[in-house]
Design an enzyme around this catalytic site. Structure first.
Site, PDB file in Angstrom:
ATOM      1  N   THR A  36       0.637  -1.194  -0.010  1.00 45.74           N
ATOM      2  CA  THR A  36      -0.170   0.057  -0.079  1.00 45.74           C
ATOM      3  C   THR A  36       0.820   1.313  -0.057  1.00 45.74           C
ATOM      4  O   THR A  36       0.304   2.383  -0.508  1.00 45.74           O
ATOM      5  CB  THR A  36      -0.927  -0.027   1.215  1.00 45.74           C
ATOM      6  OG1 THR A  36      -0.022   0.180   2.551  1.00 45.74           O
ATOM      7  CG2 THR A  36      -1.672  -1.392   1.193  1.00 45.74           C
TER       8      THR A  36
ATOM      9  N   ASP B 244      17.692   0.998  -0.541  1.00 45.50           N
ATOM     10  CA  ASP B 244      16.750   1.112   0.848  1.00 45.50           C
ATOM     11  C   ASP B 244      17.921   1.337   1.967  1.00 45.50           C
ATOM     12  O   ASP B 244      18.623   0.643   2.178  1.00 45.50           O
ATOM     13  CB  ASP B 244      16.408  -0.334   0.934  1.00 45.50           C
ATOM     14  CG  ASP B 244      15.309  -0.562   2.165  1.00 45.50           C
ATOM     15  OD1 ASP B 244      14.403  -0.756   1.925  1.00 45.50           O
ATOM     16  OD2 ASP B 244      15.785  -0.133   3.228  1.00 45.50           O
TER      17      ASP B 244
ATOM     18  N   ASP C 113      18.327  -1.167   4.832  1.00 45.02           N
ATOM     19  CA  ASP C 113      19.158  -2.552   4.582  1.00 45.02           C
ATOM     20  C   ASP C 113      20.397  -2.042   4.363  1.00 45.02           C
ATOM     21  O   ASP C 113      21.245  -2.988   4.754  1.00 45.02           O
ATOM     22  CB  ASP C 113      18.324  -2.696   3.288  1.00 45.02           C
ATOM     23  CG  ASP C 113      17.093  -3.676   3.568  1.00 45.02           C
ATOM     24  OD1 ASP C 113      16.717  -3.948   4.803  1.00 45.02           O
ATOM     25  OD2 ASP C 113      16.269  -3.781   2.593  1.00 45.02           O
TER      26      ASP C 113
HETATM   27  O1  LIG Z   1       8.612   8.557   2.602  1.00 43.39           O
HETATM   28  P1  LIG Z   1       8.100   7.259   2.677  1.00 43.39           P
HETATM   29  O2  LIG Z   1       7.474   6.871   1.393  1.00 43.39           O
HETATM   30  O3  LIG Z   1       7.254   6.858   3.987  1.00 43.39           O
HETATM   31  O4  LIG Z   1       9.455   6.362   2.822  1.00 43.39           O
HETATM   32  C1  LIG Z   1      10.498   6.675   3.552  1.00 43.39           C
HETATM   33  C2  LIG Z   1      10.458   5.674   4.775  1.00 43.39           C
HETATM   34  O5  LIG Z   1      10.882   4.437   4.151  1.00 43.39           O
HETATM   35  C3  LIG Z   1      12.047   4.162   4.748  1.00 43.39           C
HETATM   36  O6  LIG Z   1      11.955   3.145   5.941  1.00 43.39           O
HETATM   37  P2  LIG Z   1      11.466   1.591   5.808  1.00 43.39           P
HETATM   38  O7  LIG Z   1      10.045   1.503   5.472  1.00 43.39           O
HETATM   39  O8  LIG Z   1      12.179   0.820   4.540  1.00 43.39           O
HETATM   40  O9  LIG Z   1      11.650   1.048   7.175  1.00 43.39           O
HETATM   41  P3  LIG Z   1      13.138   0.620   7.852  1.00 43.39           P
HETATM   42  O10 LIG Z   1      13.917   1.889   8.164  1.00 43.39           O
HETATM   43  O11 LIG Z   1      12.697  -0.107   8.903  1.00 43.39           O
HETATM   44  O12 LIG Z   1      13.759  -0.226   6.811  1.00 43.39           O
HETATM   45  C4  LIG Z   1      12.829   5.080   5.271  1.00 43.39           C
HETATM   46  O13 LIG Z   1      13.900   5.079   6.153  1.00 43.39           O
HETATM   47  C5  LIG Z   1      11.764   5.998   5.754  1.00 43.39           C
HETATM   48  O14 LIG Z   1      11.365   5.796   7.014  1.00 43.39           O
HETATM   49  O1  LIG Z   2      14.301   5.340  -1.790  1.00 40.66           O
HETATM   50  C1  LIG Z   2      13.912   4.981  -0.775  1.00 40.66           C
HETATM   51  C2  LIG Z   2      12.610   4.901  -0.415  1.00 40.66           C
HETATM   52  C3  LIG Z   2      11.999   4.777   0.904  1.00 40.66           C
HETATM   53  N1  LIG Z   2      12.983   4.122   1.756  1.00 40.66           N
HETATM   54  C4  LIG Z   2      14.175   3.944   1.310  1.00 40.66           C
HETATM   55  O2  LIG Z   2      14.847   3.221   2.119  1.00 40.66           O
HETATM   56  N2  LIG Z   2      14.501   4.355   0.250  1.00 40.66           N
HETATM   57 MG   LIG Z   3      13.867   0.247   4.855  1.00 46.51          MG
END
Ligand SMILES: O=P(O)(O)OC[C@H]1O[C@H](OP(=O)(O)OP(=O)(O)O)[C@H](O)[C@@H]1O
Ligand SMILES: O=c1cc[nH]c(=O)[nH]1
Ligand SMILES: [Mg+2]
Length: 209
Positions: free
Chosen positions: A108, A200, A203
């Site tokens: 989503t 990411d 990661d």
């Molecule tokens: O602006 P958005 O579209 O919300 O995306 C950005 C988010 O995505 C990533 O986190 P992620 O969901 O990968 O979680 P993680 O840090 O635990 O990997 C990043 O660190 C932000 O928090």
């Molecule tokens: O580019 C992106 C978008 C969302 N979260 C990430 O870590 N990278």
């Molecule tokens: Mg992430």
């Protein structure tokens, strides 16, 4: 753009380029993100209020300046925001740290909230919300909403890389929150990853890919 500050110091741009490079491994990624967070915090805190104090040097009595009024709070959005906390704490060791757990549902793309622990005096602090990536803006907008629901009023957002869509969403929901970034990239791809971005962030930071 109103309320958006791009911190494009040469040292930050240089380090950001290495961070973006796919051949940069987690150790170097972590170290550079930490350094860039420190450098950005210098600008993000530029307008903190000061008050005069009297001190004595070994030579004479004089007046100096100390940061006055509100204290600082750093609020990383888990997980990737954790990579920006250490650098800020080296500059502002008295800052308290709150944590907000939000991940983006891969289907989503909406933020899913799983944790929130903020300092008890959150209402009295100047808060810096940190997350390397501002993509759709869903995670940051949700995190800022949690903070406001718990009484926080002075909030700024610090991200490494933003997409224009993320900036627009956060500014739309929270026009009172200034945004500080090292770069505004071109766009989001079909999976809502920032292009060119860095992949990411969580990661790459924690080696979980
Ligand atoms: O602006 P958005 O579209 O919300 O995306 C950005 C988010 O995505 C990533 O986190 P992620 O969901 O990968 O979680 P993680 O840090 O635990 O990997 C990043 O660190 C932000 O928090
Ligand atoms: O580019 C992106 C978008 C969302 N979260 C990430 O870590 N990278
Ligand atoms: Mg992430």
């Amino acid at each position: 753009m109103n309320g958006v500050h791009v911190i494009d110091h040469p040292l930050i741009q240089h380090k950001l380029t290495i961070i973006r490079d796919r051949s940069t491994g987690p150790k170097e990624f972590r170290e550079l993100l930490d350094e860039v967070a420190l450098l950005m915090a210098y600008e993000v805190t530029r307008d903190l209020p000061l008050e005069q104090v009297e001190i004595e040097t070994p030579i004479a009595r004089t007046t100096g300046w100390t940061i006055s009024g509100k204290k600082v709070g750093v609020v990383p959005i888990l997980r990737a925001g954790l990579g920006m906390v250490g650098g800020i704490l080296r500059l502002i060791p008295t800052a308290k740290v709150g944590h907000i757990g939000v991940y983006r549902d891969p289907e989503t793309l909406e933020p899913v909230e799983y944790y929130c622990k903020l300092p008890t005096d959150v209402a009295e602090r100047d808060l810096i919300v940190v997350d390397p990536m501002l993509a759709t803006g869903g995670s940051a907008a949700a995190a800022i909403r949690f903070i406001k629901e718990r009484g926080g009023t002075s909030i700024r957002l610090m991200a490494l890389i933003a997409a224009p869509e993320g900036i627009e969403r956060v500014r739309g929901h929270h026009p009172d929150v200034p945004i500080f970034v090292a770069a505004v990239d071109e766009r989001l791809n079909e999976h809502a990853y920032i292009v060119p971005g860095l992949g990411d962030a969580g990661d790459r930071l924690f080696g979980t890919r």
